[in-house]
Motif scaffolding. Structure first.
Motif: not given
Length: 167
Positions: A46-50
């Motif tokens: 679900t995480l698209e950007v670090l």
């Protein structure tokens, strides 16, 4: 009089060593938290950007030494973080599976300076294909933020192995 001077000198040395060790412990915890955030990013779909920019100083530089570049390559903070995001978009995942941490030392005084040295093992994967590799880093800090990282790893071997999966 000389005994008093000797006692003050010993106390000074004791406190200066203690401060460097405390700084090392703080910096080590910061670095361990960064590694955890990177691992979670690649595991959590679900995480698209670090979101790791706050770990680094604004003028952060990553130094790497691929074959053919004996003086190394410098990567800026923005490009370094973007490379992680691009890896995930390309279906490549990294998992840092083990680390050995040691205090760094000042290159002139040879005293503990708050920097962190790390030997780590990681797994890069594309689908079910994996590449295991090891690397060594020295990590410098400035006011609690990572200012520079120097890394040595077999980039050519890792790249060749990854390329063999994509064909």
């Amino acid at each position: 009089m000389s005994k008093i001077f000797f006692v003050f000198f010993c106390i000074f040395i004791l406190f200066s060593c203690n401060n460097a060790e405390n700084e090392y412990d703080k910096n080590l915890n910061c670095f361990k938290n960064l590694i955890e955030d990177i691992n979670v990013y690649f595991i959590d779909s679900t995480l698209e950007v670090l979101q790791i920019s706050d770990y680094y100083a604004e003028d952060f530089v990553f130094h790497s030494y691929p074959a053919g570049n004996k003086k190394g390559i410098e990567t800026t903070k923005t490009d370094y973080i973007q490379a992680f995001n691009q890896m995930k978009k390309n279906g490549v995942s990294i998992n840092i599976v083990h680390s050995i941490y040691l205090p760094g030392i000042d290159e002139k005084s040879h005293q503990i300076d708050g920097s962190v040295r790390v030997y780590y093992g990681a797994i890069l994967s594309i689908d079910t294909n994996i590449v295991e590799f090891s690397a060594y880093q020295t990590v410098n800090f400035d006011q609690g933020k990572i200012s520079e990282i120097w890394e040595w790893a077999d980039y050519g071997g890792v790249k060749a192995k990854l390329n063999s999966f994509v064909k």
